[in-house]
Design a protein around this motif. Structure first.
Motif, PDB file in Angstrom:
ATOM      1  N   LYS A   1       0.746  -1.201   0.027  1.00 48.28           N
ATOM      2  CA  LYS A   1      -0.271   0.019   0.039  1.00 48.28           C
ATOM      3  C   LYS A   1       0.800   1.167   0.010  1.00 48.28           C
ATOM      4  O   LYS A   1       1.892   1.574   1.012  1.00 48.28           O
ATOM      5  CB  LYS A   1      -1.006   0.022   1.240  1.00 48.28           C
TER       6      LYS A   1
ATOM      7  N   ALA B   1      -1.767   3.900  -4.423  1.00 44.37           N
ATOM      8  CA  ALA B   1      -2.198   2.584  -5.142  1.00 44.37           C
ATOM      9  C   ALA B   1      -1.782   1.471  -4.232  1.00 44.37           C
ATOM     10  O   ALA B   1      -0.891   1.591  -3.226  1.00 44.37           O
ATOM     11  CB  ALA B   1      -1.926   2.499  -6.367  1.00 44.37           C
ATOM     12  N   THR B   2      -2.474   0.323  -4.480  1.00 41.77           N
ATOM     13  CA  THR B   2      -2.204  -0.628  -3.752  1.00 41.77           C
ATOM     14  C   THR B   2      -1.986  -1.975  -4.847  1.00 41.77           C
ATOM     15  O   THR B   2      -2.657  -1.990  -5.787  1.00 41.77           O
ATOM     16  CB  THR B   2      -3.354  -1.426  -2.699  1.00 41.77           C
TER      17      THR B   2
ATOM     18  N   ARG C   1      -8.176  -5.397  -7.348  1.00 43.84           N
ATOM     19  CA  ARG C   1      -8.867  -6.302  -8.528  1.00 43.84           C
ATOM     20  C   ARG C   1      -7.858  -7.207  -8.725  1.00 43.84           C
ATOM     21  O   ARG C   1      -6.792  -7.224  -9.067  1.00 43.84           O
ATOM     22  CB  ARG C   1      -9.048  -5.403  -9.648  1.00 43.84           C
TER      23      ARG C   1
ATOM     24  N   ILE D   1      -4.270  -5.257  -8.648  1.00 47.28           N
ATOM     25  CA  ILE D   1      -4.101  -4.002  -8.689  1.00 47.28           C
ATOM     26  C   ILE D   1      -5.207  -3.230  -7.858  1.00 47.28           C
ATOM     27  O   ILE D   1      -6.297  -3.423  -8.540  1.00 47.28           O
ATOM     28  CB  ILE D   1      -3.895  -3.413  -9.928  1.00 47.28           C
ATOM     29  N   ASN D   2      -4.956  -2.407  -6.859  1.00 46.08           N
ATOM     30  CA  ASN D   2      -6.324  -1.650  -6.178  1.00 46.08           C
ATOM     31  C   ASN D   2      -7.280  -2.771  -5.965  1.00 46.08           C
ATOM     32  O   ASN D   2      -8.513  -2.456  -5.973  1.00 46.08           O
ATOM     33  CB  ASN D   2      -6.679  -0.656  -7.023  1.00 46.08           C
TER      34      ASN D   2
END
Ligand code: CU
Length: 497
Positions: free
Chosen positions: A422, A462-463, A446, A443-444
Motif C-alpha cells: 500500500k 495505489a495498492t 482487483r 491492482i487496487n
C-alpha cells in the motif's frame, strides 16, 4: 559452441553491431565455455557527457564490453574483480541465486574491498533480459556501476534477428551526497509528516540549486501542470543517457534493410521512469523483466526504474533511420538510440520534446498476461507492506521504519506468499523483491493473473499485490528501486530458512 551455428548473415550483423557498439554483449557468452570462470571487472573510466569529461564506473567482461551474456542452463561462473579504489558488491538483478551469492551487503556478504575478487557459481535457470548493479549505494549506481546480464535460449541464438541492448541512465554532474542534502534541505527544519491518508498542507518547495519537490496538493501553488497522481520527478538531472550517450551524440546502431530487430531495454536509472517511444515503427512487447508475456502490440511502452522491456520491431522494408526514444515521465526530457540502415540520413534529435510525456502507471500492467503464470494456489500467508515517507525530511520507509529499524518479513519455506503493498505517499515506488520471480496478482484490489516480474510499480496511493512461492531460502532484499529512496531507508528483507 554457439558460434558454429551462426550464419554468415548473422556474423556480418554481429560484426556491424560491434562496430556500432550494440551487439557486443553476446561476445562474453560465446568466447567462454560454460565450464570456465568468466571475469567481470568493476573499473573506473572517463566518459563524455554533454561535452564534459567525467569519471564514471563500469562493469566489463574480458572483451571490454559491458556486462555478461549466457545461454540458459549455463553455470554463472563469474569472478568479480573489484578494480575500484573503494569497496563494492554487485547484485545480479532478476536472477535467483543462492542467497549468499545475491550481492547485497548485510544480507548476502560483505562488500569486496578495493582490489579483492570473489567467485560466484550457480545455475542459470531462466532466460531473459536481466542486469547487474552495485548494491552498496546510490553513489556507485549514479556513476554507472551497472551493466546488462542477458540469458538466451538456444532458439533465440538461432533466430535470424539482431539484438539491440539499450541501457537507460539518469546522470548528474553533482555528487549524490549533494543531491541528497538538497532533497533533505529546508524540510529538515520543517518536518511534514506524510501519513497514510497522504494529507499535506504545504505547497511546493523550491530547493536551492534548482531541485524542486512538489508536495501533495501543490499543483496549483507550484504553477506546474501536475499530472494526476502526485509527485513525479524530484531531482533535476543534467543528462539522460542511452548506452552512455545523450541525444546530443546518440548511438547509431546499424541495422539491415528489412531486418528483424529485438530490443532489450533496461532501465538502469536511479530516479527516472521512462516511456519508450518507437516513433514510426510498430513493435510488440514480448517480455517484461525477462519473463515472456502474451505479445502486446504498440508504439509506446512504460518502463519503471529497474524494469526491462523486450520489444520485437516490425521495420519497414525500405530502410531508413528510426529513433528509439525514452521519454522521461511527466517531462520533456528524453534520450535514445537511432537504428539506421546503411546510407540512411540521420537527423538531429532535440534533447527536449515538444510535449511532456505521460505518467508511468499501471494501465499496461493490468493487461499483461504471463506466458508462464504461477500455478493457481491460495495464499498461505498474506503480508501488508506499507510504503511510507516523510517528503520534507526525505525519509522513505517500509512498514513505518527505515532499513535496519524495520522488522524483516518472516515467511516459511514452501508457502505461497502474497505481499500487499500500500503506497501511502505521493511518489511512485518501483518495488523489487530479490531471489524470486513473483507474479502481479492484484491492482487496487482487483485480482487477476498478471505478469511474472521482479520489479513492479506502485503508484501514489495505489495498492499492488504480488505472489511468490517461498522455494529459495535465505535473506532477500525487498526495496524501492529508486536509488535515493533506497539510500535513505526504503528497504526491508524477506527471510525464511
Ligand atoms: Cu521509492
Amino acid at each position: 559452441m554457439a558460434g558454429e551455428r551462426i550464419s554468415r548473415r548473422r556474423l556480418l550483423r554481429s560484426t556491424m553491431g560491434l562496430i556500432a557498439g550494440a551487439a557486443a554483449y553476446r561476445v562474453a557468452g560465446r568466447t567462454a565455455l560454460a565450464a570456465e570462470t568468466i571475469s567481470l571487472d568493476a573499473v573506473t573510466r572517463t566518459i563524455e557527457v554533454k561535452g564534459k569529461a567525467v569519471k564514471a564506473y563500469a562493469l566489463r567482461n574480458a572483451s571490454g564490453a559491458p556486462g555478461l551474456s549466457f545461454t540458459v542452463g549455463d553455470a554463472f561462473k563469474v569472478r568479480l574483480n573489484n578494480r575500484l579504489a573503494e569497496p563494492t558488491l554487485v547484485h545480479w538483478h532478476g536472477l535467483t541465486p543462492p542467497s549468499a551469492q545475491d550481492g547485497v551487503p548485510e544480507l548476502s556478504q560483505a562488500p569486496l574491498a578495493a582490489g579483492a575478487s570473489y567467485d560466484y557459481d550457480f545455475p542459470l535457470k531462466l532466460p531473459g533480459t536481466y542486469w547487474m548493479h552495485s548494491h552498496v549505494g546510490v553513489a556507485q549506481t549514479q556513476r554507472l556501476l551497472s551493466a546488462p546480464l542477458i540469458i538466451r535460449t538456444p532458439e533465440e541464438l538461432k533466430r535470424d534477428e539482431q539484438e539491440v541492448v539499450v541501457r537507460l541512465n539518469d546522470f548528474s554532474f553533482r555528487d549524490t551526497e549533494e543531491i541528497l542534502a538538497r532533497l533533505r534541505g529546508p524540510g529538515a527544519e520543517a518536518p511534514m509528516k506524510m501519513d497514510q491518508a497522504g494529507a499535506s498542507k504545504t505547497g511546493a518547495m523550491k530547493m536551492p540549486g534548482g531541485a524542486q519537490m512538489n508536495m501533495p496538493g501543490s499543483a496549483k501553488s507550484s504553477g506546474m501542470a501536475m499530472p494526476a497522481g502526485g509527485d513525479v520527478n524530484d531531482i533535476d538531472f543534467d543528462a539522460y543517457l542511452a548506452n552512455d550517450r545523450s541525444l546530443t551524440d546518440p548511438e547509431v546502431v546499424r541495422i539491415e534493410r528489412g531486418g528483424r530487430v529485438r530490443l532489450r531495454i533496461i532501465n538502469m536509472a536511479d530516479s527516472t521512469n521512462f516511456i519508450i517511444d518507437l516513433g514510426a515503427i510498430n513493435g510488440e512487447l514480448i517480455a517484461v523483466d525477462g519473463q515472456p508475456i502474451a505479445p502486446v502490440p504498440g508504439g509506446k511502452f512504460p518502463i519503471a526504474m529497474a524494469q526491462r522491456l523486450d520489444i520485437r520491431l516490425a521495420l519497414p522494408a525500405g530502410g531508413g533511420a528510426f529513433p528509439i526514444l525514452a521519454l522521461r515521465e511527466g517531462d520533456t526530457a528524453r534520450t535514445g538510440v537511432v537504428l539506421a540502415t546503411s546510407g540512411a540520413k540521420i537527423a538531429r534529435i532535440a534533447e527536449l520534446g515538444k510535449a511532456k510525456a505521460g505518467i508511468v502507471g499501471l494501465d499496461l500492467e493490468g493487461k499483461l498476461k504471463p506466458a508462464e503464470p504461477l500455478p493457481p494456489r491460495p495464499a498461505d500467508r498474506s503480508v501488508d507492506v506499507l510504503l511510507g515517507g516523510d517528503m520534507a525530511k526525505y525519509v522513505w520507509t517500509m512498514n513505518g521504519e527505515v532499513f535496519g529499524k524495520n522488522q524483516p518479513i518472516r515467511v516459511a519455506a514452501g508457502e505461497r506468499v502474497e505481499l500487499v503493498m500500500k503506497n501511502a505517499t505521493m511518489m511512485s515506488h518501483p518495488m523489487h523483491l530479490h531471489g524470486t520471480v513473483f507474479q502481479v496478482v492484484a491492482i487496487n484490489g482487483r485480482r487477476f493473473a498478471g505478469a511474472r516480474r521482479d520489479t513492479v510499480m506502485v503508484p501514489p496511493m495505489a495498492t499492488v499485490t504480488i505472489a511468490f512461492d517461498a522455494d529459495n531460502p535465505g535473506r532477500w532484499a525487498y526495496h524501492c528501486h529508486n536509488g535515493y529512496h533506497q539510500e535513505v531507508g526504503m528497504m526491508t528483507s524477506v527471510e525464511y530458512s
